[in-house]
Design an enzyme around this catalytic site. Sequence first.
Site, mmCIF file in Angstrom:
data_model
loop_
_atom_site.group_PDB
_atom_site.id
_atom_site.type_symbol
_atom_site.label_atom_id
_atom_site.label_comp_id
_atom_site.label_asym_id
_atom_site.label_seq_id
_atom_site.Cartn_x
_atom_site.Cartn_y
_atom_site.Cartn_z
ATOM 1 N N ASP A 1 3.241 -6.817 6.247
ATOM 2 C CA ASP A 1 1.894 -7.053 6.756
ATOM 3 C C ASP A 1 1.513 -8.453 6.296
ATOM 4 O O ASP A 1 1.172 -8.663 5.137
ATOM 5 C CB ASP A 1 0.939 -6.001 6.203
ATOM 6 C CG ASP A 1 -0.510 -6.260 6.592
ATOM 7 O OD1 ASP A 1 -0.765 -7.227 7.349
ATOM 8 O OD2 ASP A 1 -1.390 -5.502 6.144
ATOM 9 N N HIS B 1 -2.324 1.219 10.088
ATOM 10 C CA HIS B 1 -1.198 0.546 10.726
ATOM 11 C C HIS B 1 -0.260 1.606 11.291
ATOM 12 O O HIS B 1 -0.310 2.774 10.901
ATOM 13 C CB HIS B 1 -0.410 -0.291 9.714
ATOM 14 C CG HIS B 1 -1.189 -1.407 9.089
ATOM 15 N ND1 HIS B 1 -0.951 -2.732 9.356
ATOM 16 C CD2 HIS B 1 -2.202 -1.387 8.185
ATOM 17 C CE1 HIS B 1 -1.772 -3.483 8.659
ATOM 18 N NE2 HIS B 1 -2.548 -2.694 7.936
ATOM 19 N N TYR C 1 3.286 -8.223 1.244
ATOM 20 C CA TYR C 1 1.917 -7.875 1.609
ATOM 21 C C TYR C 1 1.068 -9.091 1.301
ATOM 22 O O TYR C 1 0.768 -9.392 0.149
ATOM 23 C CB TYR C 1 1.419 -6.640 0.853
ATOM 24 C CG TYR C 1 -0.031 -6.326 1.155
ATOM 25 C CD1 TYR C 1 -0.463 -6.198 2.476
ATOM 26 C CD2 TYR C 1 -0.958 -6.168 0.133
ATOM 27 C CE1 TYR C 1 -1.792 -5.939 2.762
ATOM 28 C CE2 TYR C 1 -2.284 -5.890 0.415
ATOM 29 C CZ TYR C 1 -2.693 -5.782 1.724
ATOM 30 O OH TYR C 1 -4.009 -5.525 2.011
#
Length: 290
Positions: free
Chosen positions: A177, A280, A118
């Site tokens: 991500d 998302h 992340y």
Amino acid sequence: MGTGGFTVASFNVNGIRAARRRGFDAWLAGRQPDVVGLQELRCGIDDVGDFDGYHASIDVGSIAGRNGVAVLTRSEPAAVRTWAAHPPKARGLPAFAHEGRYIEVDLADHPLTVATLYLPKGGLPAELQRAGSLREQPDGGAKYARKQRFLAGFTRELERNRLAARRAGREFLLLGDLNVAHLEHDVTNWRAARKMEGFLPEERAWFGEITGPRRLVDVVRALHGDRPGPLTWWSWAGESFIKDVGWRIDHQLASPALARRARSVAVDKEASPDARLSDHAPLVVEYADL
């Protein structure tokens, strides 16, 4: 794995507890991926819970309600490496080690290392910030500079980890991500996005630096082809979701031999805004078995 392959999902859940209230477990049971990388758990370790049919390797970090990553696997991994237990060596990255941003596992049933990241969202450089025009107060470019430090350090750390997997006879797969869109195809309104965090020229250049035919392959773009999408993030606000105005910032970057085994890609975008599990959607790639 009856299909002679295996399925890998990457999903920023934007809070695992909220995602589970919205139906995450039903998605997981219906999709049944073999490996799942999760980002933004946003809770303490005791609140993550168990996942039926999966072993969860987790690093929630030490910032309450922020970040947190996990890898779900069918079997207990042969090894698990978190930055909390194994601080990154690259200059600039140790400052992020406690934030729950990176976890890496060696699968027990495949010669594969799977990492989940992340990446910091960042912000704009000072010269692009204008008082009153941002969602957040101008910060003189502090968040931008912090993200740039992360990108520089992670480039070196990623190369080290990729090569370590190769020396061990394993393929390497980075899920996550990355808060960076690479190409014009990756953002609906790409012209306006050129002055937004996540699509700045230097961020796009970084993505190009860590990918390539001999490094890590952007599997989704390779499968989807030279055309817009597939988008993975849409704002909660307005009609972005309905009008499919969004970004592709969730990625699967694979070592070349693994990338050649990628068969198909899908984004499990929900049918309606009220069915959304997160801002998302899960990014799912099927690979031929190793």
